[in-house]
Scaffold this active site. Structure first.
Site, short mmCIF file in Angstrom:
data_model
loop_
_atom_site.label_atom_id
_atom_site.label_comp_id
_atom_site.label_asym_id
_atom_site.label_seq_id
_atom_site.Cartn_x
_atom_site.Cartn_y
_atom_site.Cartn_z
N GLN A 178 0.82 -1.21 0.00
CA GLN A 178 0.00 0.00 0.00
C GLN A 178 0.86 1.26 0.00
O GLN A 178 0.50 2.27 -0.60
CB GLN A 178 -0.92 0.00 1.22
CG GLN A 178 -1.96 -1.09 1.20
CD GLN A 178 -2.72 -1.19 2.51
OE1 GLN A 178 -2.22 -0.81 3.57
NE2 GLN A 178 -3.93 -1.70 2.46
N GLU B 260 -3.36 5.37 10.43
CA GLU B 260 -4.76 4.93 10.43
C GLU B 260 -5.46 5.57 11.62
O GLU B 260 -4.98 5.50 12.75
CB GLU B 260 -4.86 3.40 10.55
CG GLU B 260 -4.46 2.65 9.30
CD GLU B 260 -4.69 1.15 9.44
OE1 GLU B 260 -5.24 0.72 10.47
OE2 GLU B 260 -4.31 0.41 8.51
N HIS C 10 -4.04 4.63 15.23
CA HIS C 10 -5.16 4.31 16.11
C HIS C 10 -5.20 5.06 17.45
O HIS C 10 -5.98 4.68 18.32
CB HIS C 10 -5.20 2.79 16.44
CG HIS C 10 -5.06 1.91 15.26
ND1 HIS C 10 -4.42 0.69 15.30
CD2 HIS C 10 -5.45 2.06 13.96
CE1 HIS C 10 -4.42 0.13 14.11
NE2 HIS C 10 -5.05 0.95 13.28
#
Length: 561
Positions: free
Chosen positions: A27, A325, A304
Protein backbone atom coordinates in the site's frame (compact mmCIF):
# COMPACT_ATOMS: atom_id res chain seq x y z
CA UNK A 1 -3.00 -5.65 -5.68
CA UNK A 2 -4.18 -8.65 -7.62
CA UNK A 3 -3.56 -12.17 -6.41
CA UNK A 4 -1.36 -10.95 -3.57
CA UNK A 5 -3.97 -8.55 -2.19
CA UNK A 6 -2.75 -5.49 -0.33
CA UNK A 7 0.25 -5.66 1.96
CA UNK A 8 1.11 -2.86 4.32
CA UNK A 9 4.81 -2.05 3.91
CA UNK A 10 7.35 -0.71 4.53
CA UNK A 11 10.81 0.83 5.02
CA UNK A 12 14.29 0.08 3.71
CA UNK A 13 17.43 2.18 4.09
CA UNK A 14 21.13 2.00 3.21
CA UNK A 15 20.54 -0.99 0.91
CA UNK A 16 21.94 -1.74 -2.55
CA UNK A 17 20.13 -3.98 -5.05
CA UNK A 18 21.84 -4.49 -8.39
CA UNK A 19 18.69 -5.80 -10.03
CA UNK A 20 15.14 -4.46 -10.07
CA UNK A 21 12.94 -3.81 -7.07
CA UNK A 22 9.17 -4.04 -7.34
CA UNK A 23 6.92 -2.92 -4.50
CA UNK A 24 4.00 -4.84 -5.98
CA UNK A 25 0.88 -4.67 -3.83
CA UNK A 26 2.45 -2.74 -0.95
CA UNK A 27 0.00 0.00 0.00
CA UNK A 28 2.87 2.36 0.78
CA UNK A 29 6.66 2.30 0.91
CA UNK A 30 9.59 4.50 1.92
CA UNK A 31 13.19 4.11 0.85
CA UNK A 32 16.18 6.10 2.09
CA UNK A 33 19.79 6.09 0.88
CA UNK A 34 19.28 3.06 -1.39
CA UNK A 35 20.74 2.10 -4.75
CA UNK A 36 18.54 0.11 -7.12
CA UNK A 37 19.17 -1.13 -10.64
CA UNK A 38 15.59 -0.07 -11.23
CA UNK A 39 12.79 0.65 -8.79
CA UNK A 40 9.11 1.35 -9.09
CA UNK A 41 6.36 2.51 -6.76
CA UNK A 42 3.82 1.13 -4.30
CA UNK A 43 0.05 1.44 -4.63
CA UNK A 44 -0.98 4.62 -2.78
CA UNK A 45 2.12 6.33 -1.46
CA UNK A 46 5.80 6.01 -2.30
CA UNK A 47 8.62 8.29 -1.16
CA UNK A 48 12.20 7.68 -2.30
CA UNK A 49 14.69 9.86 -0.43
CA UNK A 50 18.31 9.96 -1.58
CA UNK A 51 17.78 6.71 -3.51
CA UNK A 52 18.98 6.01 -7.05
CA UNK A 53 17.40 4.02 -9.88
CA UNK A 54 13.87 5.19 -9.01
CA UNK A 55 11.29 7.02 -11.17
CA UNK A 56 10.89 10.77 -11.19
CA UNK A 57 8.31 12.41 -8.94
CA UNK A 58 4.75 12.85 -10.06
CA UNK A 59 1.48 13.60 -8.36
CA UNK A 60 -1.59 11.51 -9.15
CA UNK A 61 -5.26 11.23 -9.88
CA UNK A 62 -5.42 14.07 -12.39
CA UNK A 63 -6.39 14.02 -16.03
CA UNK A 64 -2.74 13.69 -17.04
CA UNK A 65 -1.70 11.34 -14.26
CA UNK A 66 -4.20 8.55 -13.58
CA UNK A 67 -1.76 6.65 -11.36
CA UNK A 68 -1.04 7.26 -7.68
CA UNK A 69 1.62 9.78 -6.63
CA UNK A 70 5.28 9.01 -6.28
CA UNK A 71 7.90 11.27 -4.71
CA UNK A 72 11.62 11.09 -5.46
CA UNK A 73 13.97 13.46 -3.66
CA UNK A 74 17.58 13.51 -4.81
CA UNK A 75 19.39 13.68 -1.47
CA UNK A 76 18.96 13.09 2.25
CA UNK A 77 19.44 16.40 4.06
CA UNK A 78 21.15 14.92 7.12
CA UNK A 79 21.44 11.43 8.60
CA UNK A 80 23.63 9.19 10.67
CA UNK A 81 23.19 5.47 10.16
CA UNK A 82 22.33 3.08 12.97
CA UNK A 83 25.22 1.87 15.18
CA UNK A 84 26.29 -1.74 14.77
CA UNK A 85 28.65 -4.27 16.35
CA UNK A 86 31.73 -5.75 14.67
CA UNK A 87 34.51 -8.14 15.66
CA UNK A 88 38.09 -7.96 14.43
CA UNK A 89 40.35 -10.93 13.55
CA UNK A 90 41.69 -11.05 17.10
CA UNK A 91 38.18 -11.50 18.52
CA UNK A 92 37.84 -7.96 19.87
CA UNK A 93 34.35 -6.41 19.73
CA UNK A 94 33.59 -2.83 18.74
CA UNK A 95 30.51 -0.62 18.76
CA UNK A 96 30.61 1.26 15.45
CA UNK A 97 28.97 4.68 15.39
CA UNK A 98 28.75 6.08 11.83
CA UNK A 99 29.38 9.75 11.13
CA UNK A 100 26.75 12.28 10.13
CA UNK A 101 26.25 12.66 6.37
CA UNK A 102 24.65 15.73 4.80
CA UNK A 103 22.98 16.04 1.39
CA UNK A 104 23.85 12.44 0.62
CA UNK A 105 22.68 10.09 -2.12
CA UNK A 106 22.98 6.32 -2.15
CA UNK A 107 24.28 4.01 0.54
CA UNK A 108 26.77 5.00 3.20
CA UNK A 109 29.13 2.16 2.29
CA UNK A 110 29.13 1.43 -1.44
CA UNK A 111 31.46 4.31 -2.31
CA UNK A 112 34.06 3.02 0.10
CA UNK A 113 33.50 5.86 2.57
CA UNK A 114 33.12 3.98 5.83
CA UNK A 115 34.26 6.68 8.24
CA UNK A 116 32.91 6.01 11.73
CA UNK A 117 33.83 6.00 15.38
CA UNK A 118 34.86 2.59 16.73
CA UNK A 119 34.18 2.24 20.45
CA UNK A 120 35.99 -0.49 22.32
CA UNK A 121 33.71 -2.76 24.34
CA UNK A 122 35.57 -1.72 27.48
CA UNK A 123 33.17 1.26 27.41
CA UNK A 124 30.09 -0.78 26.44
CA UNK A 125 27.80 -2.60 28.87
CA UNK A 126 25.94 -5.62 27.49
CA UNK A 127 22.88 -6.32 29.59
CA UNK A 128 21.67 -9.59 31.02
CA UNK A 129 17.95 -10.38 30.66
CA UNK A 130 17.62 -10.22 34.44
CA UNK A 131 19.01 -6.66 34.69
CA UNK A 132 16.85 -4.08 36.42
CA UNK A 133 16.49 -0.39 35.61
CA UNK A 134 18.74 0.37 38.59
CA UNK A 135 21.61 -1.76 37.22
CA UNK A 136 21.36 -0.31 33.72
CA UNK A 137 21.09 3.25 35.07
CA UNK A 138 24.23 2.73 37.13
CA UNK A 139 26.15 1.89 33.95
CA UNK A 140 24.62 4.83 32.07
CA UNK A 141 25.64 7.18 34.88
CA UNK A 142 29.22 5.91 34.56
CA UNK A 143 29.22 6.86 30.87
CA UNK A 144 28.86 3.39 29.36
CA UNK A 145 27.03 2.78 26.11
CA UNK A 146 24.36 0.12 26.48
CA UNK A 147 23.74 -2.92 24.28
CA UNK A 148 20.45 -4.50 25.32
CA UNK A 149 20.43 -8.28 24.89
CA UNK A 150 17.24 -9.80 23.44
CA UNK A 151 14.76 -9.91 26.34
CA UNK A 152 11.68 -8.28 27.84
CA UNK A 153 12.71 -5.79 30.54
CA UNK A 154 9.98 -4.79 32.98
CA UNK A 155 11.21 -1.41 34.18
CA UNK A 156 10.23 0.14 37.50
CA UNK A 157 12.14 3.29 36.55
CA UNK A 158 13.12 5.08 33.36
CA UNK A 159 16.46 4.41 31.74
CA UNK A 160 18.14 7.80 32.15
CA UNK A 161 20.52 8.94 29.41
CA UNK A 162 22.52 11.83 30.85
CA UNK A 163 25.84 11.77 28.95
CA UNK A 164 26.55 13.35 25.58
CA UNK A 165 26.86 10.92 22.62
CA UNK A 166 25.65 7.88 24.56
CA UNK A 167 24.17 4.96 22.62
CA UNK A 168 21.43 2.51 23.59
CA UNK A 169 21.34 -0.26 20.98
CA UNK A 170 18.81 -3.09 21.17
CA UNK A 171 19.48 -6.54 19.76
CA UNK A 172 16.71 -8.91 18.71
CA UNK A 173 14.05 -6.24 19.25
CA UNK A 174 14.78 -5.93 22.98
CA UNK A 175 11.57 -4.79 24.66
CA UNK A 176 11.26 -2.22 27.46
CA UNK A 177 7.97 -2.27 29.37
CA UNK A 178 6.84 0.66 31.51
CA UNK A 179 5.76 -1.16 34.68
CA UNK A 180 5.50 1.76 37.11
CA UNK A 181 3.93 4.60 35.12
CA UNK A 182 7.22 6.14 33.97
CA UNK A 183 8.72 6.59 30.49
CA UNK A 184 10.84 3.64 29.39
CA UNK A 185 13.63 6.05 28.43
CA UNK A 186 14.32 9.64 29.45
CA UNK A 187 16.99 11.56 27.52
CA UNK A 188 18.37 14.53 29.46
CA UNK A 189 19.45 17.87 27.98
CA UNK A 190 22.48 16.47 26.14
CA UNK A 191 23.45 16.28 22.46
CA UNK A 192 24.30 13.37 20.20
CA UNK A 193 22.31 10.60 21.90
CA UNK A 194 21.33 7.56 19.80
CA UNK A 195 18.44 5.22 20.61
CA UNK A 196 18.18 2.28 18.18
CA UNK A 197 16.52 -1.08 17.64
CA UNK A 198 13.99 -1.22 20.48
CA UNK A 199 10.38 -2.00 21.28
CA UNK A 200 8.80 0.25 23.92
CA UNK A 201 5.60 -1.02 25.53
CA UNK A 202 2.98 0.59 27.74
CA UNK A 203 2.19 -1.02 31.08
CA UNK A 204 -0.84 -1.29 33.34
CA UNK A 205 0.06 1.95 35.20
CA UNK A 206 -0.51 4.93 32.91
CA UNK A 207 2.68 6.78 31.94
CA UNK A 208 3.02 10.34 30.59
CA UNK A 209 5.00 8.97 27.64
CA UNK A 210 7.19 6.01 26.70
CA UNK A 211 10.12 8.03 25.33
CA UNK A 212 10.76 11.53 26.69
CA UNK A 213 13.52 13.52 25.01
CA UNK A 214 14.72 16.63 26.86
CA UNK A 215 13.02 19.41 28.78
CA UNK A 216 12.53 21.96 26.02
CA UNK A 217 14.85 24.42 27.77
CA UNK A 218 18.10 23.19 26.20
CA UNK A 219 19.79 24.83 23.20
CA UNK A 220 20.75 21.81 21.12
CA UNK A 221 23.74 21.60 18.78
CA UNK A 222 22.67 21.10 15.13
CA UNK A 223 26.09 19.61 14.38
CA UNK A 224 25.56 16.83 16.94
CA UNK A 225 22.11 15.44 16.27
CA UNK A 226 20.08 13.08 18.38
CA UNK A 227 19.10 9.94 16.45
CA UNK A 228 16.25 7.45 16.85
CA UNK A 229 16.49 4.37 14.60
CA UNK A 230 14.10 1.44 14.18
CA UNK A 231 11.92 2.24 17.18
CA UNK A 232 8.61 0.42 17.60
CA UNK A 233 6.16 1.52 20.27
CA UNK A 234 2.95 -0.27 21.19
CA UNK A 235 0.06 0.32 23.54
CA UNK A 236 -1.65 -3.05 23.90
CA UNK A 237 -1.48 -6.15 21.79
CA UNK A 238 0.19 -8.50 24.26
CA UNK A 239 -2.47 -8.04 26.96
CA UNK A 240 -6.05 -9.26 27.36
CA UNK A 241 -8.25 -6.22 28.02
CA UNK A 242 -10.73 -8.43 29.91
CA UNK A 243 -7.98 -8.89 32.51
CA UNK A 244 -5.86 -5.74 32.39
CA UNK A 245 -5.63 -2.48 30.47
CA UNK A 246 -2.40 -0.75 29.46
CA UNK A 247 -2.09 2.97 28.74
CA UNK A 248 0.11 5.99 28.16
CA UNK A 249 -0.73 9.60 27.38
CA UNK A 250 1.89 9.92 24.62
CA UNK A 251 4.12 7.42 22.96
CA UNK A 252 6.99 9.78 22.08
CA UNK A 253 7.47 13.26 23.53
CA UNK A 254 10.26 15.20 21.77
CA UNK A 255 10.76 18.38 23.75
CA UNK A 256 14.28 19.18 22.53
CA UNK A 257 15.22 19.93 18.94
CA UNK A 258 17.74 18.66 16.39
CA UNK A 259 16.51 15.08 16.62
CA UNK A 260 16.14 12.76 13.61
CA UNK A 261 13.72 9.83 13.63
CA UNK A 262 14.49 7.02 11.17
CA UNK A 263 11.80 4.32 10.87
CA UNK A 264 9.34 4.78 13.74
CA UNK A 265 6.12 2.78 14.11
CA UNK A 266 3.83 3.92 16.91
CA UNK A 267 0.83 1.62 17.38
CA UNK A 268 -2.16 1.66 19.68
CA UNK A 269 -3.37 -1.90 19.28
CA UNK A 270 -6.56 -2.54 17.34
CA UNK A 271 -6.40 -6.18 18.51
CA UNK A 272 -4.89 -8.08 21.42
CA UNK A 273 -5.11 -11.52 23.04
CA UNK A 274 -8.86 -11.08 23.57
CA UNK A 275 -9.50 -10.28 19.90
CA UNK A 276 -10.44 -6.89 18.49
CA UNK A 277 -10.19 -3.84 20.74
CA UNK A 278 -13.34 -1.79 21.34
CA UNK A 279 -14.51 1.29 23.20
CA UNK A 280 -11.17 3.06 23.61
CA UNK A 281 -9.51 0.24 25.53
CA UNK A 282 -5.73 0.46 25.95
CA UNK A 283 -5.97 4.26 25.76
CA UNK A 284 -3.33 6.53 24.27
CA UNK A 285 -4.05 10.11 23.21
CA UNK A 286 -1.25 10.85 20.74
CA UNK A 287 1.56 8.93 19.07
CA UNK A 288 4.13 11.68 18.52
CA UNK A 289 4.31 15.16 20.04
CA UNK A 290 7.09 17.42 18.76
CA UNK A 291 7.87 20.59 20.70
CA UNK A 292 11.53 21.02 19.71
CA UNK A 293 12.70 22.84 16.59
CA UNK A 294 14.50 21.28 13.62
CA UNK A 295 13.13 17.76 14.10
CA UNK A 296 13.12 15.45 11.06
CA UNK A 297 11.21 12.21 10.54
CA UNK A 298 12.23 9.69 7.87
CA UNK A 299 9.49 7.04 7.61
CA UNK A 300 6.88 7.69 10.33
CA UNK A 301 3.97 5.30 10.96
CA UNK A 302 1.31 6.12 13.59
CA UNK A 303 -1.90 4.18 14.14
CA UNK A 304 -5.16 4.31 16.11
CA UNK A 305 -4.52 6.82 18.93
CA UNK A 306 -7.62 8.39 20.45
CA UNK A 307 -6.91 12.07 19.73
CA UNK A 308 -4.59 13.71 17.17
CA UNK A 309 -2.16 11.05 16.03
CA UNK A 310 0.69 13.54 15.58
CA UNK A 311 0.96 17.03 17.05
CA UNK A 312 3.80 19.25 15.82
CA UNK A 313 4.57 22.49 17.67
CA UNK A 314 8.24 23.03 16.76
CA UNK A 315 9.58 25.14 13.92
CA UNK A 316 11.33 23.87 10.78
CA UNK A 317 10.00 20.36 11.18
CA UNK A 318 10.22 17.99 8.22
CA UNK A 319 8.52 14.67 7.59
CA UNK A 320 9.49 12.45 4.68
CA UNK A 321 6.71 9.84 4.41
CA UNK A 322 3.91 9.39 6.92
CA UNK A 323 1.38 6.56 7.08
CA UNK A 324 -1.45 6.54 9.61
CA UNK A 325 -4.76 4.93 10.43
CA UNK A 326 -7.45 6.67 12.42
CA UNK A 327 -8.75 4.67 15.41
CA UNK A 328 -11.27 1.97 14.52
CA UNK A 329 -13.25 2.06 17.74
CA UNK A 330 -14.09 5.72 18.42
CA UNK A 331 -17.59 7.21 18.54
CA UNK A 332 -18.94 10.16 16.57
CA UNK A 333 -17.57 12.39 19.35
CA UNK A 334 -14.12 11.89 17.79
CA UNK A 335 -15.10 13.79 14.67
CA UNK A 336 -17.06 16.38 16.61
CA UNK A 337 -13.96 17.14 18.70
CA UNK A 338 -12.08 18.11 15.54
CA UNK A 339 -9.27 15.57 15.78
CA UNK A 340 -7.02 14.92 12.79
CA UNK A 341 -4.19 12.58 11.92
CA UNK A 342 -1.33 15.06 11.43
CA UNK A 343 -1.63 18.45 13.12
CA UNK A 344 0.80 21.35 12.80
CA UNK A 345 0.12 24.03 15.42
CA UNK A 346 -1.46 27.20 14.08
CA UNK A 347 1.48 29.28 15.38
CA UNK A 348 4.11 27.34 13.38
CA UNK A 349 5.65 29.34 10.54
CA UNK A 350 7.93 26.75 8.89
CA UNK A 351 7.12 23.09 8.19
CA UNK A 352 7.56 20.72 5.25
CA UNK A 353 6.15 17.27 4.56
CA UNK A 354 6.24 14.78 1.69
CA UNK A 355 3.81 11.88 1.21
CA UNK A 356 1.57 12.35 4.26
CA UNK A 357 -1.35 9.91 4.30
CA UNK A 358 -4.34 9.46 6.62
CA UNK A 359 -6.38 6.24 6.30
CA UNK A 360 -9.85 5.72 7.75
CA UNK A 361 -11.58 2.58 9.01
CA UNK A 362 -14.29 3.76 11.38
CA UNK A 363 -15.48 0.28 12.23
CA UNK A 364 -18.03 0.83 14.98
CA UNK A 365 -19.63 4.26 14.44
CA UNK A 366 -20.39 6.62 11.57
CA UNK A 367 -17.52 9.00 12.36
CA UNK A 368 -16.98 12.02 10.13
CA UNK A 369 -13.60 13.76 10.40
CA UNK A 370 -13.25 17.25 8.97
CA UNK A 371 -9.72 16.81 7.64
CA UNK A 372 -6.92 14.27 7.61
CA UNK A 373 -4.28 16.98 8.08
CA UNK A 374 -4.47 20.33 9.82
CA UNK A 375 -1.85 23.03 9.31
CA UNK A 376 -1.60 26.80 9.04
CA UNK A 377 -3.06 27.83 5.70
CA UNK A 378 0.24 29.39 4.63
CA UNK A 379 1.87 25.95 4.89
CA UNK A 380 -0.64 23.95 2.83
CA UNK A 381 1.51 24.08 -0.31
CA UNK A 382 4.47 22.80 1.72
CA UNK A 383 2.71 19.41 1.93
CA UNK A 384 3.65 17.49 -1.23
CA UNK A 385 1.11 14.91 -2.45
CA UNK A 386 -0.87 14.58 0.81
CA UNK A 387 -3.73 12.12 0.59
CA UNK A 388 -6.51 10.25 2.35
CA UNK A 389 -7.74 6.66 1.93
CA UNK A 390 -11.04 5.06 2.94
CA UNK A 391 -10.07 1.52 3.89
CA UNK A 392 -13.35 0.13 5.16
CA UNK A 393 -16.15 0.70 7.65
CA UNK A 394 -18.39 3.76 7.74
CA UNK A 395 -18.10 7.53 8.02
CA UNK A 396 -15.84 9.80 6.03
CA UNK A 397 -12.90 12.18 6.00
CA UNK A 398 -14.24 15.36 4.41
CA UNK A 399 -10.96 16.95 3.29
CA UNK A 400 -7.29 16.07 2.87
CA UNK A 401 -5.72 19.15 4.49
CA UNK A 402 -7.76 21.94 6.10
CA UNK A 403 -10.64 22.50 3.68
CA UNK A 404 -8.67 21.37 0.63
CA UNK A 405 -9.30 18.11 -1.21
CA UNK A 406 -12.37 15.98 -1.74
CA UNK A 407 -14.03 13.67 0.77
CA UNK A 408 -13.29 9.96 0.94
CA UNK A 409 -16.15 7.50 1.32
CA UNK A 410 -16.77 3.93 0.21
CA UNK A 411 -13.28 2.56 -0.46
CA UNK A 412 -11.89 5.59 -2.26
CA UNK A 413 -8.63 7.55 -2.26
CA UNK A 414 -7.98 11.24 -2.78
CA UNK A 415 -4.73 13.11 -3.36
CA UNK A 416 -4.10 16.84 -3.27
CA UNK A 417 -2.02 17.70 -6.31
CA UNK A 418 -1.06 21.07 -7.78
CA UNK A 419 -4.06 22.79 -9.32
CA UNK A 420 -2.43 23.23 -12.71
CA UNK A 421 -0.88 20.24 -14.50
CA UNK A 422 2.74 20.69 -15.60
CA UNK A 423 2.89 22.62 -18.86
CA UNK A 424 5.71 23.84 -21.12
CA UNK A 425 5.77 26.11 -24.12
CA UNK A 426 2.54 27.72 -25.35
CA UNK A 427 0.04 25.15 -24.08
CA UNK A 428 -3.23 26.45 -22.73
CA UNK A 429 -5.94 24.53 -20.88
CA UNK A 430 -7.88 23.79 -24.07
CA UNK A 431 -4.81 22.35 -25.77
CA UNK A 432 -4.01 20.30 -22.70
CA UNK A 433 -7.51 18.84 -22.78
CA UNK A 434 -6.95 17.99 -26.43
CA UNK A 435 -3.73 16.14 -25.64
CA UNK A 436 -4.93 14.38 -22.53
CA UNK A 437 -8.72 14.34 -22.74
CA UNK A 438 -11.14 13.72 -19.92
CA UNK A 439 -13.36 11.91 -22.40
CA UNK A 440 -12.20 8.27 -22.27
CA UNK A 441 -13.53 7.57 -25.77
CA UNK A 442 -10.67 9.69 -27.15
CA UNK A 443 -7.09 8.39 -27.37
CA UNK A 444 -4.81 9.10 -24.47
CA UNK A 445 -1.05 8.57 -24.35
CA UNK A 446 0.14 5.38 -26.09
CA UNK A 447 0.21 2.41 -23.77
CA UNK A 448 3.87 1.79 -24.56
CA UNK A 449 4.77 4.84 -22.46
CA UNK A 450 5.23 3.55 -18.90
CA UNK A 451 3.86 5.17 -15.79
CA UNK A 452 6.11 7.99 -14.65
CA UNK A 453 7.68 8.58 -18.07
CA UNK A 454 7.64 12.10 -19.42
CA UNK A 455 5.72 12.47 -22.67
CA UNK A 456 5.16 15.49 -24.93
CA UNK A 457 2.02 16.29 -26.90
CA UNK A 458 1.41 18.13 -30.17
CA UNK A 459 -2.13 19.56 -30.11
CA UNK A 460 -1.78 20.84 -33.67
CA UNK A 461 -1.93 17.27 -34.98
CA UNK A 462 -4.52 16.03 -32.53
CA UNK A 463 -4.10 13.66 -29.58
CA UNK A 464 -0.77 11.89 -29.52
CA UNK A 465 2.41 11.74 -27.54
CA UNK A 466 6.15 11.53 -28.03
CA UNK A 467 8.09 9.76 -25.33
CA UNK A 468 11.37 11.02 -23.90
CA UNK A 469 12.93 14.12 -25.46
CA UNK A 470 10.79 17.04 -26.57
CA UNK A 471 10.61 17.02 -30.40
CA UNK A 472 11.11 20.03 -32.65
CA UNK A 473 9.67 22.51 -33.31
CA UNK A 474 9.43 22.93 -29.55
CA UNK A 475 6.54 25.38 -29.65
CA UNK A 476 4.26 22.72 -31.22
CA UNK A 477 5.19 20.04 -28.68
CA UNK A 478 4.12 22.10 -25.72
CA UNK A 479 2.27 19.85 -23.24
CA UNK A 480 3.82 17.20 -21.08
CA UNK A 481 2.51 14.71 -18.57
CA UNK A 482 3.21 11.38 -16.95
CA UNK A 483 1.29 8.85 -18.97
CA UNK A 484 -0.58 5.71 -17.90
CA UNK A 485 0.08 2.18 -18.96
CA UNK A 486 -2.60 -0.48 -18.99
CA UNK A 487 -1.51 -3.16 -16.50
CA UNK A 488 -0.98 -6.61 -17.94
CA UNK A 489 -1.56 -9.75 -15.86
CA UNK A 490 1.60 -11.62 -14.97
CA UNK A 491 1.54 -15.27 -16.07
CA UNK A 492 3.67 -16.17 -13.06
CA UNK A 493 1.22 -14.73 -10.52
CA UNK A 494 -0.54 -17.32 -8.37
CA UNK A 495 -4.30 -17.55 -8.78
CA UNK A 496 -6.45 -15.46 -6.46
CA UNK A 497 -8.12 -17.47 -3.70
CA UNK A 498 -11.28 -15.40 -4.09
CA UNK A 499 -14.00 -16.33 -6.63
CA UNK A 500 -13.33 -14.97 -10.09
CA UNK A 501 -15.36 -11.98 -11.21
CA UNK A 502 -18.02 -12.40 -13.91
CA UNK A 503 -17.06 -11.57 -17.45
CA UNK A 504 -17.66 -7.91 -18.32
CA UNK A 505 -21.24 -7.36 -19.37
CA UNK A 506 -23.61 -4.41 -19.46
CA UNK A 507 -26.33 -4.09 -16.82
CA UNK A 508 -29.68 -2.26 -17.10
CA UNK A 509 -29.27 1.35 -18.11
CA UNK A 510 -28.13 2.90 -21.35
CA UNK A 511 -24.73 1.26 -21.73
CA UNK A 512 -23.63 0.12 -25.13
CA UNK A 513 -20.97 -2.46 -25.80
CA UNK A 514 -18.62 0.37 -26.65
CA UNK A 515 -19.35 2.08 -23.34
CA UNK A 516 -18.62 -1.12 -21.47
CA UNK A 517 -15.21 -1.45 -23.10
CA UNK A 518 -14.49 2.21 -22.38
CA UNK A 519 -15.31 1.72 -18.73
CA UNK A 520 -13.19 -1.39 -18.53
CA UNK A 521 -10.21 0.47 -19.94
CA UNK A 522 -10.66 3.41 -17.61
CA UNK A 523 -11.10 1.27 -14.50
CA UNK A 524 -8.02 -0.76 -15.30
CA UNK A 525 -5.85 2.31 -14.78
CA UNK A 526 -6.88 2.40 -11.14
CA UNK A 527 -4.83 0.09 -8.88
CA UNK A 528 -7.67 -0.04 -6.38
CA UNK A 529 -9.80 -2.19 -8.66
CA UNK A 530 -7.35 -4.66 -10.13
CA UNK A 531 -7.64 -8.32 -9.34
CA UNK A 532 -11.25 -8.97 -10.24
CA UNK A 533 -13.04 -6.31 -8.19
CA UNK A 534 -16.45 -5.35 -9.51
CA UNK A 535 -16.71 -1.79 -10.74
CA UNK A 536 -19.57 0.35 -12.03
CA UNK A 537 -18.71 3.04 -14.53
CA UNK A 538 -20.23 6.33 -15.58
CA UNK A 539 -18.98 6.91 -19.15
CA UNK A 540 -20.26 10.48 -19.10
CA UNK A 541 -17.64 11.59 -16.58
CA UNK A 542 -15.18 8.66 -16.61
CA UNK A 543 -15.71 7.74 -12.96
CA UNK A 544 -15.80 4.32 -11.36
CA UNK A 545 -17.45 3.08 -8.20
CA UNK A 546 -16.39 -0.17 -6.60
CA UNK A 547 -18.57 -2.70 -4.87
CA UNK A 548 -22.04 -1.27 -5.52
CA UNK A 549 -23.84 0.63 -8.25
CA UNK A 550 -24.62 4.28 -7.40
CA UNK A 551 -28.07 5.58 -8.13
CA UNK A 552 -28.80 7.12 -11.50
CA UNK A 553 -29.10 5.75 -15.02
CA UNK A 554 -25.66 7.13 -15.96
CA UNK A 555 -23.98 4.43 -13.84
CA UNK A 556 -24.72 1.74 -16.34
CA UNK A 557 -21.68 -0.44 -17.01
CA UNK A 558 -20.44 -3.33 -14.92
CA UNK A 559 -17.04 -4.87 -15.43
CA UNK A 560 -14.58 -7.07 -13.60
CA UNK A 561 -11.76 -4.54 -13.57
Amino acid sequence: PGAAGYSSGGFIADVKVNGSVSFGSQQQYFTRSCEFGTGDQAVWNTVHLGSTGVPESHCGRTKTIPGSPMISIDSVPVVREKPFISIDPSGKYYLNVPQIRTNSTGTSWSSGDKEMEKRDFSTVYVTKPSDTAAIINQMLAMGFDIVLSPAIYNLTDSLKVQKENQVILGLGLATLVSSAGKPCIEVSDVDGVTISGLMLEAGSVKSPSLLKWGTGDFKTNPANLGLIHDLFVRVGGTNDVRINQVSTELMIDLQNGNVVGDNLWLWRADHDKSGQVYGGDNPCSTGLKVTGDDVIMYGLFVDHTLENLVTWNGERGRTYFYQSEFPYDVTTAYGAAGYASYVVNEDVKDHDAWGVGAYSYFRDYNVVVESGIEAPEALVERFRAPFTVFLNGTGAVKHIINNHGSAITNQSQQWLCPKAPPVEGNCDEQQLNTCFPDNPTLPRCPTNIPVGTQAFCNPSVGPGCAQGERPEPAKDWCCYAYCPQEPEPSPSSPPSPSPSAPSPSPVPGECTGSDSETCKGFCSMDPAVLGGKPGYCNPKNSECSYGHRPSGEDWCCYTGC
